[in-house]
Design a protein around this motif. Structure first.
Motif, short mmCIF file in Angstrom:
data_model
loop_
_atom_site.label_atom_id
_atom_site.label_comp_id
_atom_site.label_asym_id
_atom_site.label_seq_id
_atom_site.Cartn_x
_atom_site.Cartn_y
_atom_site.Cartn_z
N SER A 163 -0.25 -3.52 10.98
CA SER A 163 -1.48 -2.73 11.12
C SER A 163 -1.46 -1.51 10.20
CB SER A 163 -1.66 -2.30 12.57
OG SER A 163 -0.65 -1.41 12.99
N VAL A 164 -0.28 -0.92 9.99
CA VAL A 164 -0.18 0.20 9.05
C VAL A 164 -0.53 -0.27 7.64
CG1 VAL A 164 1.46 1.77 7.92
CG2 VAL A 164 1.46 1.55 10.41
N ALA A 165 0.00 -1.41 7.25
CA ALA A 165 -0.31 -1.95 5.92
C ALA A 165 -1.80 -2.25 5.78
CB ALA A 165 0.52 -3.21 5.67
N LEU A 166 -2.39 -2.82 6.82
CA LEU A 166 -3.83 -3.12 6.77
C LEU A 166 -4.65 -1.83 6.71
CD1 LEU A 166 -3.98 -6.01 9.41
CD2 LEU A 166 -4.23 -6.22 6.93
N GLY A 167 -4.22 -0.81 7.45
CA GLY A 167 -4.91 0.47 7.39
C GLY A 167 -4.84 1.11 6.02
N LEU A 168 -3.69 1.00 5.37
CA LEU A 168 -3.53 1.56 4.03
C LEU A 168 -4.40 0.83 3.01
CD1 LEU A 168 0.35 2.03 4.00
CD2 LEU A 168 -1.34 3.87 3.96
N ALA A 243 7.86 -8.08 10.36
CA ALA A 243 8.17 -6.65 10.28
C ALA A 243 8.67 -6.27 8.89
CB ALA A 243 9.23 -6.29 11.33
N LEU A 244 9.56 -7.08 8.32
CA LEU A 244 10.11 -6.78 7.00
C LEU A 244 9.05 -6.85 5.91
CD1 LEU A 244 12.49 -6.21 5.13
CD2 LEU A 244 12.95 -8.68 5.08
N VAL A 245 8.28 -7.93 5.89
CA VAL A 245 7.25 -8.09 4.86
C VAL A 245 6.19 -7.00 4.99
CG1 VAL A 245 5.40 -9.60 4.02
CG2 VAL A 245 7.64 -10.57 4.60
N SER A 246 5.79 -6.70 6.22
CA SER A 246 4.76 -5.68 6.44
C SER A 246 5.26 -4.30 6.04
CB SER A 246 4.31 -5.69 7.90
OG SER A 246 3.76 -6.94 8.25
N TYR A 247 6.53 -4.02 6.35
CA TYR A 247 7.11 -2.73 5.95
C TYR A 247 7.11 -2.57 4.43
CZ TYR A 247 10.80 0.48 4.53
OH TYR A 247 11.52 1.47 3.90
N LEU A 248 7.56 -3.61 3.72
CA LEU A 248 7.59 -3.55 2.26
C LEU A 248 6.18 -3.43 1.69
CD1 LEU A 248 10.32 -6.26 1.56
CD2 LEU A 248 10.59 -3.77 1.46
N TRP A 249 5.23 -4.15 2.27
CA TRP A 249 3.84 -4.08 1.83
C TRP A 249 3.27 -2.68 2.06
CZ3 TRP A 249 -0.78 -6.75 4.73
CH2 TRP A 249 -1.94 -6.60 3.96
N ALA A 250 3.52 -2.13 3.26
CA ALA A 250 3.01 -0.79 3.57
C ALA A 250 3.64 0.26 2.66
CB ALA A 250 3.29 -0.47 5.03
N LYS A 251 4.94 0.17 2.45
CA LYS A 251 5.64 1.15 1.62
C LYS A 251 5.13 1.12 0.18
CE LYS A 251 10.30 2.64 0.29
NZ LYS A 251 10.02 2.71 -1.15
N ARG A 252 4.95 -0.10 -0.35
CA ARG A 252 4.46 -0.23 -1.71
C ARG A 252 3.04 0.31 -1.84
NH1 ARG A 252 4.26 -5.85 -5.28
NH2 ARG A 252 3.47 -4.90 -7.20
N THR A 253 2.19 -0.01 -0.87
CA THR A 253 0.81 0.46 -0.90
C THR A 253 0.76 1.98 -0.79
OG1 THR A 253 0.07 -1.60 0.13
CG2 THR A 253 -1.46 0.26 0.18
N TYR A 254 1.57 2.55 0.08
CA TYR A 254 1.57 4.00 0.28
C TYR A 254 2.07 4.72 -0.95
CZ TYR A 254 2.64 8.52 2.40
OH TYR A 254 2.70 9.85 2.69
N ASP A 255 3.10 4.16 -1.59
CA ASP A 255 3.65 4.79 -2.80
C ASP A 255 2.65 4.78 -3.95
OD1 ASP A 255 6.01 5.36 -1.53
OD2 ASP A 255 7.07 3.59 -2.28
N LYS A 256 1.78 3.78 -3.98
CA LYS A 256 0.80 3.66 -5.06
C LYS A 256 -0.48 4.45 -4.77
CE LYS A 256 2.09 -0.82 -7.02
NZ LYS A 256 1.60 -2.19 -7.32
N ALA A 257 -0.66 4.86 -3.53
CA ALA A 257 -1.92 5.52 -3.15
C ALA A 257 -2.02 6.90 -3.78
CB ALA A 257 -1.99 5.62 -1.65
#
Length: 257
Positions: A163-168, A243-257
């Motif tokens: 959900s964090v990744a989707l929100g980002l 959890a692992l895939v979503s964490y990596l997705w969220a982290k990558r999206t957040y770093d690029k934001a």
């Protein structure tokens, strides 16, 4: 102070921020708990007699069967709130403000995740309490209760990071509110409310192999003593992998934001 210590300190601050937000806006928390509870009462007292007869029992049999599906639905429902809060932070400029401060970048997402996990686990505890009050009768040992709690926690962590990744990724909070909606349907399209062998072939195939079904079957087996088979390993793999895939997705999206 070490980098790790700073990260822990900043993360704890963000967790407190998130918990205070939940306390100041309790309507969302109440809604996230009330919706699954209402569905539980609806299925047990309105449909439970008929559906329980199909399981070879009655309403008491059905309340035992349906509780795992309601618990997972509660987690999926809470994912909507998490996605909205993350999208709100990203679009209202608070994250941009945080970037100008000397705080750990990871602490912002950590605050959302830990706060949401606490909220969801408390909500699940309320649902179990209501279920016990209306006839839910688990026969699990202390070890089996702990195993079920550990699996539900892993599930909550996985759904929260997703959900964090989707929100980002959502451009607005309104869009974020719709992104996790398919998760709410998965308990219906699995073994959450009726056994999969009662479904048409195509639907049964999807229901048996989608990620929520092995989780529900494992929780049901741990609490009620029904056969688990390979569901435990599949449930752990689905939750851990998500959890692992979503964490990596969220982290990558957040770093690029």
């Amino acid at each position: 102070m070490s980098t790790l210590s700073l990260a822990v300190r900043d993360s704890s601050t963000m967790v407190r921020r998130q918990l205070k937000r939940l306390l100041r806006y309790p309507s969302m928390t109440v809604q996230l708990i009330a919706t699954p509870v209402v569905l539980l009462l609806l299925f047990v007292y309105v449909l439970g007699g008929t559906l329980g007869a199909g399981l070879g029992g009655g309403r008491d049999t059905y309340v035992d069967y349906v509780v795992p599906g309601i618990l997972l639905m509660a987690g999926a429902t809470a994912a909507t709130g998490t996605a909205v809060m993350v999208a709100t932070d990203m679009t209202e400029g608070i994250v941009a403000r945080f970037r100008t401060m000397r705080i750990s970048r990871a602490s912002v997402l950590t605050g959302h995740v830990v706060g949401s996990v606490i909220q969801q686990l408390l909500g699940m505890a309320v649902i179990i309490g209501v279920a016990l009050a209306i006839g839910f009768g688990p026969n699990a040992t202390a070890v089996e209760w702990l195993a079920a709690a550990a699996l539900l926690t892993l599930f909550v962590v996985a759904v929260t990071w997703l959900s964090v990744a989707l929100g980002l990724k959502s451009p607005t909070p309104e869009a974020a509110s719709n992104a996790p909606m398919p998760l709410i349907l998965l308990p219906f399209l699995g073994s959450g409310f009726v056994p999969t062998d009662s479904m048409p072939t195509a639907v049964r195939w999807f229901a048996e192999y989608q990620p929520f079904t092995p989780i529900m079957e494992t929780v049901r087996g741990l609490l009620l003593g029904t056969p688990i088979g390979g569901s435990g390993a599949a449930a752990t793999a689905w939750c851990g992998g998500t959890a692992l895939v979503s964490y990596l997705w969220a982290k990558r999206t957040y770093d690029k934001a």
